[in-house]
Motif scaffolding. Structure first.
Motif, short mmCIF file in Angstrom:
data_model
loop_
_atom_site.label_atom_id
_atom_site.label_comp_id
_atom_site.label_asym_id
_atom_site.label_seq_id
_atom_site.Cartn_x
_atom_site.Cartn_y
_atom_site.Cartn_z
N ASP A 88 31.05 43.26 58.02
CA ASP A 88 30.73 41.55 58.01
C ASP A 88 30.32 41.32 56.69
N LYS A 89 29.73 42.23 55.73
CA LYS A 89 29.39 42.00 54.52
C LYS A 89 30.26 42.16 53.31
N SER A 90 31.24 43.31 53.56
CA SER A 90 32.04 43.68 52.71
C SER A 90 33.28 42.97 52.44
N THR A 91 34.04 42.80 51.27
CA THR A 91 35.11 42.12 51.01
C THR A 91 36.23 42.62 50.25
N LYS A 92 37.67 42.19 50.53
CA LYS A 92 38.62 42.60 49.66
C LYS A 92 38.46 41.78 48.40
N ALA A 93 38.86 42.14 47.26
CA ALA A 93 38.77 41.19 46.09
C ALA A 93 39.90 41.59 45.14
N LEU A 94 40.22 40.51 44.49
CA LEU A 94 41.25 40.58 43.34
C LEU A 94 40.47 40.02 42.03
N PHE A 95 40.60 40.90 41.04
CA PHE A 95 39.95 40.52 39.81
C PHE A 95 41.19 40.39 38.73
N ALA A 96 41.16 39.03 37.95
CA ALA A 96 42.32 38.97 37.13
C ALA A 96 41.68 38.23 35.94
N PRO A 97 41.85 38.63 34.68
CA PRO A 97 41.16 37.86 33.57
C PRO A 97 42.44 36.86 32.91
N ILE A 98 41.68 35.59 32.54
CA ILE A 98 42.56 34.71 32.07
C ILE A 98 42.39 34.17 30.74
N THR A 104 37.99 31.48 23.02
CA THR A 104 38.55 32.77 22.72
C THR A 104 37.99 33.64 23.83
N ARG A 105 37.01 33.34 24.48
CA ARG A 105 36.65 34.01 25.48
C ARG A 105 37.28 34.22 26.83
N TYR A 106 37.58 35.14 27.45
CA TYR A 106 38.27 35.15 28.88
C TYR A 106 37.53 34.64 30.05
N THR A 107 38.07 34.18 30.86
CA THR A 107 37.60 33.79 32.36
C THR A 107 38.04 34.84 33.39
N MET A 108 37.28 35.18 34.40
CA MET A 108 37.61 36.21 35.23
C MET A 108 37.95 35.53 36.61
N ILE A 109 39.02 35.51 37.03
CA ILE A 109 39.32 34.99 38.33
C ILE A 109 38.65 36.05 39.34
N VAL A 110 38.17 35.61 40.45
CA VAL A 110 37.63 36.79 41.39
C VAL A 110 38.08 35.99 42.87
N GLY A 111 39.02 36.58 43.39
CA GLY A 111 39.41 36.14 44.86
C GLY A 111 38.75 37.12 45.65
N VAL A 112 38.12 36.37 46.72
CA VAL A 112 37.38 37.10 47.88
C VAL A 112 37.61 36.33 49.23
N THR A 113 37.24 36.91 50.06
CA THR A 113 37.49 36.58 51.48
C THR A 113 36.39 35.25 51.63
N VAL A 187 35.21 32.01 41.05
CA VAL A 187 35.51 32.60 42.29
C VAL A 187 36.24 31.87 43.50
N MET A 188 37.22 32.31 44.07
CA MET A 188 38.15 31.47 44.81
C MET A 188 38.48 32.44 45.92
N SER A 189 39.37 31.60 47.18
CA SER A 189 39.80 32.35 48.03
C SER A 189 40.78 33.59 47.75
N LEU A 190 40.73 34.49 48.37
CA LEU A 190 41.68 35.77 47.99
C LEU A 190 42.85 35.18 48.14
N PRO A 191 43.51 34.57 49.44
CA PRO A 191 44.88 34.13 49.34
C PRO A 191 45.13 33.11 48.19
N HIS A 192 44.33 32.13 47.45
CA HIS A 192 44.68 31.42 46.58
C HIS A 192 44.88 32.46 45.23
N ALA A 193 43.89 33.40 45.26
CA ALA A 193 43.88 34.14 44.09
C ALA A 193 45.47 34.80 43.74
#
Length: 379
Positions: A88-98, A104-113, A187-193
């Protein structure tokens, strides 16, 4: 003795000014070097806190943040269904730097449920909404640094690499120094990420909140999946130490070199002062001034010069660090608002005291060796 020291400074204004400037520059460099190291440690230790109490299931050879890890989403579902994992508390996640187009710094896309955002952002204070449940597919919760990068506010729409996002929340800054992953996240939804990054049915990691003991969960999962890594807080500490060890050695070498230069600068000035005041010191000895008083006089002068230069160096540390930030690509620098950590100020003041004491020892010893008879003959 202090009044005699200040009289000598007034008499030799050029020499005094050059010495103070030299010490100021040296202290400024030492302070800035230590401040950079402090900020880096602060950021990395903040990431250590992000992993606290959790496990990250990821591909072998990766670390935190796990953007280099790519695993099938089906495997993530399998891990979530295990008894060691609090589903109930754990989640699949996608991390992707852009890379931001205006920074010059990166932003990290974090897709979670949606509904399980807390597995990543924990109890971080969020202005606006802290959950993606019921929101549009392109809804995002921004980290503090990411929000600054894209001038985002709650309720605004931003465009990142051609994709439009609706900002529903902005997290309060977590780190106190070098930007953390959470501060630089979007942070965004995993499917959208997965759609945005063109990675369907793939994830980077499973953020695991154990249902029982974290150590037993780590051992059990590692035994069940030997070809994958179970990344824990201890692993993050090792990564932090590995990343900083070489940098720390290099920075300390620079600081040591600058320290030696500072000692030599003041020592030369004080030796010149002793030589120029040979007759004066000899006269003081002839009228009964003790060697201990002569010794104290020279060390007082050395300490005063070091202290003045040190205070000026500390005052200039904040704008210097801000200038360094601009050179490194920061776009939101306020040259007057940066607060120097008290630990750095204390460290610099201790260094200044040591510089003043050590640089005055040899000249002070030479001063006590001056013979009154020889001094009165000195031209």
């Amino acid at each position: 003795m202090l009044d005699i020291a200040f009289k000598d400074f007034k008499a030799k204004k050029g020499r005094t000014a050059m010495c103070i400037i030299g010490v100021m520059v040296c202290v400024l460099l030492i302070g800035t070097v230590n401040l950079v190291l402090y900020e880096m440690e602060s950021g990395l230790k903040g990431d250590l806190g992000t992993v606290n109490g959790k496990l990250y299931f990821e591909k072998n050879g990766t670390s935190f943040p796990p953007y280099a890890s790519i695993i099938p989403e089906s495997l993530g579902n399998e891990v979530l269904d295990r008894s060691e994992v609090n589903h109930d508390k754990s989640t699949k996640a996608l991390f992707a730097p852009i890379q931001g187009s205006n920074d010059t710094r990166y932003t990290m896309i974090v897709g979670v449920t949606p509904g399980k955002e807390q597995a990543f952002i924990e109890n971080t204070t969020v202005t606006g909404k802290s959950s993606l449940v019921g929101e549009s597919d392109n809804a995002v919760i921004m980290g503090s640094e990411a929000a600054k990068t894209y001038n985002a506010t709650v309720g605004s729409d931003i465009t990142v690499q051609g994709n439009q996002y609706h900002v529903i929340g902005i997290m309060k800054q977590v780190g106190t120094g070098w930007p953390l992953t959470i501060d630089s996240s979007m942070v965004m939804s995993l499917p959208h990420a997965q759609s945005v990054m063109e990675m369907p049915s793939l994830i980077s990691t499973v953020i695991i909140i154990p249902s029982g003991s974290i150590d037993s969960a780590e051992t059990s999962l590692q035994d069940a999946y030997p070809s994958y890594s179970i990344y824990s807080q201890n692993d993050t500490q090792k990564t932090l130490d590995d990343n900083l060890s070489q940098i720390r050695i290099f920075m300390n070498m620079i600081s040591l070199f600058i320290f030696v230069v500072s000692v030599i600068i003041i020592m030369i000035v004080m030796m010149m002062s002793v030589k120029e005041r040979t007759r004066e010191i000899g006269t003081m000895r002839a009228i009964g001034t003790r060697k201990r008083s002569i010794l104290a006089l020279i060390i007082y002068e050395s300490l005063i010069l070091s202290l003045i230069g040190g205070v000026l160096g500390i005052i200039l540390m904040s704008p210097t660090f801000s200038i360094l930030g601009v050179l490194m690509g920061a776009s939101d620098v306020n040259f007057l608002s940066f607060n120097i950590p008290s630990a750095i100020v204390t460290q610099v003041l201790v260094i200044v005291f040591i510089i003043g004491t050590f640089s005055g020892l040899i000249p002070a010893y030479l001063a006590t060796r001056i013979s009154p008879i020889d001094a009165l003959r000195y031209e």
